[in-house]
Write a protein that holds these residues in place. Structure first.
Motif, PDB file in Angstrom:
ATOM      1  N   PRO A  63       0.822  -1.215   0.000  1.00  0.00           N
ATOM      2  CA  PRO A  63       0.000   0.000   0.000  1.00  0.00           C
ATOM      3  C   PRO A  63       0.858   1.269   0.000  1.00  0.00           C
ATOM      4  O   PRO A  63       0.980   1.971   0.999  1.00  0.00           O
ATOM      5  CB  PRO A  63      -0.809  -0.137   1.292  1.00  0.00           C
ATOM      6  N   THR A  64       1.471   1.537  -1.147  1.00  0.00           N
ATOM      7  CA  THR A  64       2.279   2.744  -1.302  1.00  0.00           C
ATOM      8  C   THR A  64       1.529   3.836  -2.047  1.00  0.00           C
ATOM      9  O   THR A  64       2.083   4.900  -2.304  1.00  0.00           O
ATOM     10  CB  THR A  64       3.584   2.420  -2.043  1.00  0.00           C
ATOM     11  N   VAL A  98       5.885  -1.875   3.049  1.00  0.00           N
ATOM     12  CA  VAL A  98       6.059  -0.483   2.640  1.00  0.00           C
ATOM     13  C   VAL A  98       7.410   0.049   3.093  1.00  0.00           C
ATOM     14  O   VAL A  98       8.038   0.869   2.417  1.00  0.00           O
ATOM     15  CB  VAL A  98       4.916   0.390   3.210  1.00  0.00           C
ATOM     16  N   ILE A  99       7.878  -0.429   4.241  1.00  0.00           N
ATOM     17  CA  ILE A  99       9.122   0.111   4.796  1.00  0.00           C
ATOM     18  C   ILE A  99      10.354  -0.682   4.371  1.00  0.00           C
ATOM     19  O   ILE A  99      11.430  -0.495   4.925  1.00  0.00           O
ATOM     20  CB  ILE A  99       9.043   0.187   6.337  1.00  0.00           C
ATOM     21  N   THR A 100      10.203  -1.546   3.381  1.00  0.00           N
ATOM     22  CA  THR A 100      11.385  -2.279   2.900  1.00  0.00           C
ATOM     23  C   THR A 100      12.406  -1.334   2.296  1.00  0.00           C
ATOM     24  O   THR A 100      13.612  -1.554   2.408  1.00  0.00           O
ATOM     25  CB  THR A 100      11.009  -3.321   1.833  1.00  0.00           C
ATOM     26  N   ASP A 101      11.957  -0.283   1.609  1.00  0.00           N
ATOM     27  CA  ASP A 101      12.880   0.574   0.860  1.00  0.00           C
ATOM     28  C   ASP A 101      12.618   2.060   1.079  1.00  0.00           C
ATOM     29  O   ASP A 101      12.998   2.882   0.260  1.00  0.00           O
ATOM     30  CB  ASP A 101      12.809   0.253  -0.637  1.00  0.00           C
ATOM     31  N   ASP A 103      12.016   5.300   4.305  1.00  0.00           N
ATOM     32  CA  ASP A 103      12.039   5.675   5.717  1.00  0.00           C
ATOM     33  C   ASP A 103      10.681   6.157   6.200  1.00  0.00           C
ATOM     34  O   ASP A 103      10.366   6.062   7.386  1.00  0.00           O
ATOM     35  CB  ASP A 103      13.082   6.773   5.954  1.00  0.00           C
ATOM     36  N   ASP A 104       9.898   6.719   5.295  1.00  0.00           N
ATOM     37  CA  ASP A 104       8.611   7.304   5.665  1.00  0.00           C
ATOM     38  C   ASP A 104       7.496   6.552   4.949  1.00  0.00           C
ATOM     39  O   ASP A 104       7.448   6.535   3.719  1.00  0.00           O
ATOM     40  CB  ASP A 104       8.588   8.787   5.278  1.00  0.00           C
ATOM     41  N   ALA A 105       6.622   5.933   5.719  1.00  0.00           N
ATOM     42  CA  ALA A 105       5.513   5.179   5.129  1.00  0.00           C
ATOM     43  C   ALA A 105       4.359   6.074   4.713  1.00  0.00           C
ATOM     44  O   ALA A 105       3.410   5.608   4.081  1.00  0.00           O
ATOM     45  CB  ALA A 105       5.004   4.141   6.130  1.00  0.00           C
TER      46      ALA A 105
END
Length: 385
Positions: A63-64, A98-101, A103-105
């Motif tokens: 969910p990006t 979402v936080i794999t790549d 810093d800010d979700a």
């Protein structure tokens, strides 16, 4: 309502799938593994048509951002097709990923809401399919620990998607690869295996990820369940969907800002098509290799107009790119009208609709994940009371 009852290993170990769009022919440069997956997909589709209840599909999205036209043609339409055929569909909204790549979700709750609304508007039925979020199913994520013991660092380093994503993260953000990104193929294995998924719709670029899941399942069975294999080795259902280009000529992507979101307005749609790249040739022809941007518009227009790209090209002919864009805009606006109307109705009911879908889906997923983790602990010999 979907019960998500975990099938026994014996019913899941030899699974296969409803009639879908024909799989494109093998290209001359295709690898042996892709060719084999393509051939196997034809058989799986025939088996789905005969006995769809044998199959459980696990798929999902990070969910990006809200979903776009590429998602609709590439995955959503196929998920709805499988659901209607009688296949059990399990959808993970992979919020942890979402936080794999990054810093800010961002506004994660808001984005998850938009993704679920897109699912529902596209035809996903929460009474027949299960929609859940990563973070709400602890037992699924706990499977990552024993699964990591089944793969080597070298195997993870060789995964082409991990390498590509790490390079992209470094290029865009100047950061190193996170441990979560590095172990992404194993986390995906947990996603698929926690519910004993035996069928995964993928593009050919995702085959290495699925092979990692098959490796985890096979090694777990060999080490801890040799007498009676516990996990199925899921099979790839190779999708035949076209790669959808954005209006800049590159692959449509949320991060590139070149996408047409499903929730967009009619005016947004017209603006998107108006900015789409074409070429200098006036006569419109369908030549995907030589004229990819024109071919992309023809593919989109034909999909929603119920014709073929070739016939649409003949219809436009010498009228040029201006006429092509007018035809494609009309097809998109009319073709997406029912989906967008459903989406507006659902959104008008407020957050309660999404909350209810996720509450039911998370409950189902937790019930299965808890049983699977209990079985895994028993097989590992880590039950002490």
């Amino acid at each position: 309502m979907t019960s998500l009852t975990t099938p026994t290993p014996s019913t899941m170990s030899s699974g296969t799938p409803s009639a879908s769009p024909p799989v494109p022919p093998t290209s001359s440069g295709e690898t042996a593994s892709v060719a084999a997956a393509r051939a196997r997909t034809a058989g799986l589709e025939a088996e789905i048509a005969r006995d769809p209840g044998r199959f459980r599909v696990l798929t999902g999205d990070r969910p990006t951002g809200a979903l776009h036209l590429g998602h609709l043609l590439g995955t959503l339409d196929n998920r709805v097709r499988l659901q209607r055929a009688g296949v059990e569909v399990v959808l993970v909204v992979a919020d942890y990923q979402v936080i794999t790549d990054r810093d800010d979700a961002g506004d994660l709750p808001g984005t998850v809401r938009e993704v679920v609304l897109d699912y529902l508007a596209a035809g996903i039925d929460p009474d027949r399919s299960t929609v859940f979020t990563h973070s709400a199913v602890p037992a699924l994520n706990q499977l990552l620990l024993p699964f990591l013991s089944l793969v080597t660092v070298a195997e993870l380093e060789r995964n082409p998607t991990v390498k590509a994503e790490a390079a992209d993260a470094a290029r865009r953000q100047g950061r190193g690869m996170s441990g979560l990104l590095f172990t992404y193929p194993v986390h995906q294995a947990a996603d698929i295996l926690f519910c004993h998924g035996n069928l995964v719709p993928v593009g050919q670029d995702q085959l290495p990820h699925l092979e990692a899941t098959r490796t985890v399942a096979r090694r777990f069975n060999q080490r801890f369940a040799a007498a009676r294999p516990y996990f199925p080795e899921p099979e790839a259902l190779l999708t035949s969907a076209p790669v959808v280009l954005g209006n800049d000529g590159a692959k449509m992507s949320k991060s590139r800002g070149n996408a047409l979101e499903l929730r967009a307005t009619d005016d947004d749609t017209a603006a998107f098509v108006r900015l789409a790249k074409t070429d200098s040739q006036r006569h419109i022809t369908f030549e995907p290799e030589a004229r990819p941007e024109v071919a992309n518009l023809l593919t989109l227009g034909a999909h929603f107009a119920g014709t073929t790209p070739g016939l649409l090209a003949e219809q436009v002919g010498a009228a040029g790119a201006g006429r092509l864009k007018q035809v494609v805009t009309e097809a998109l606006v009319e073709g997406l009208r029912p989906l967008r109307a459903r989406r507006r109705e659902l959104a008008a009911d407020g957050p309660a609709v999404v909350a209810d879908v996720l509450a039911r889906g998370n409950a189902r997923a937790n019930a299965v994940a808890d049983r699977t983790l209990a079985d895994v602990r028993a097989l590992l010999g880590t039950v002490y009371a």
